[in-house]
Design an enzyme around this catalytic site. Structure first.
Site, PDB file in Angstrom:
ATOM      1  N   TYR A   1      63.774  48.297  18.568  1.00  0.00           N
ATOM      2  CA  TYR A   1      62.546  48.442  19.286  1.00  0.00           C
ATOM      3  C   TYR A   1      62.490  47.707  20.106  1.00  0.00           C
ATOM      4  CZ  TYR A   1      57.576  48.979  19.636  1.00  0.00           C
ATOM      5  OH  TYR A   1      56.492  49.298  20.158  1.00  0.00           O
TER       6      TYR A   1
ATOM      7  N   SER B   1      56.160  46.966  25.777  1.00  0.00           N
ATOM      8  CA  SER B   1      55.532  46.139  24.514  1.00  0.00           C
ATOM      9  C   SER B   1      55.653  44.632  24.767  1.00  0.00           C
ATOM     10  CB  SER B   1      56.332  46.554  23.239  1.00  0.00           C
ATOM     11  OG  SER B   1      56.239  45.783  22.005  1.00  0.00           O
TER      12      SER B   1
END
Length: 245
Positions: free
Chosen positions: A148, A135
């Site tokens: 995350y 990400s």
């Protein structure tokens, strides 16, 4: 990029989290390129709005060690593993709560590693490849999701480590780092007043990404065209990662 530019005829592909979002777009691309695709999701009944036609569906909770082992044992062959299963702020909680933080890491990081280890014997047999999903939060902070971000930063390092460890088996391990992609996971962010405009202002291509934008890069990294590429994380972000301000 059209999947027909790549030929995965008769290849066996497993996509965790392939029931929706980025994982589903990648699964469809492999299917269209001729692969036999197995996808996982969290719904026991396998009922999704997504097109799962001609795919094998397996319910899988990424923290369930026994279920992961059972899934791996059911695979007679595996050429490509795509680790796309992931979450942020699970169950509506806040990752600033240590318990929610820990759950996020258990799914996104420990689950990814456990699946990869479980299917390693099949990948050794095929001299296959692994594609992890990182990400932009692997590199930059996004305050609402510390778990995350931590898990995705770790995915970049895990990709490097497994690439070195598994190269003697002929297995390549790479990752994609999506930018802001329009999915259910990012919908609340896109809907937040003013935040979507900030993202577009920071993205040279001036649009949100779509899950299908990850399909071509995924097929490339899993294909013989990337036969001398391993341990790398490719940003797919519309230029978001190259802009300072």
């Amino acid at each position: 990029m059209s999947a027909c530019r790549f030929d995965f005829s008769d290849a066996h592909v497993l996509v965790t989290g392939g029931s929706n979002g980025i994982g589903h777009a990648i699964a469809v691309a492999f299917r269209e390129a001729g692969a036999r695709v197995t996808v996982t999701g969290t719904r026991a009944d396998g009922r999704y709005e997504s097109d799962l036609d001609k795919m094998t569906y397996r319910a899988l909770e990424m923290r369930d060690k026994a279920a992961i082992a059972e899934l791996a044992a059911s695979l007679a062959r595996l050429d490509v593993l795509v680790n796309a299963a992931g979450t942020a702020n699970p169950d509506g909680g806040s990752e600033h709560d240590p318990d929610v933080f820990e759950k996020t890491l258990a799914i996104n990081l420990a689950g990814t590693f456990r699946v990869a280890q479980a299917v390693l014997p099949r990948l050794k047999e095929s001299r296959g490849s692994v594609l992890n999903i990182a990400s932009m939060t692997s590199y930059s902070a996004f305050a609402p999701v510390p778990g995350y971000g931590a898990s995705k930063a770790a995915i970049v390092q895990l990709t490097k480590t497994l690439a070195e460890a598994w190269a003697p088996f002929g297995i390549r391990v790479n990752a994609l780092a999506p930018g802001w992609i329009r999915t259910k996971l990012t919908a609340p962010v896109e809907a937040a007043p003013g935040f979507g405009d900030r993202i577009l202002a920071h993205t040279p291509m001036k649009r949100w990404g779509e899950p299908e934008d990850l399909a071509g890069p995924a097929l490339f990294l899993a294909s013989p065209a990337a036969g001398f590429v391993t341990g790398q994380t490719l940003p797919v972000c519309g230029g978001f990662s190259v802009v300072m301000m």
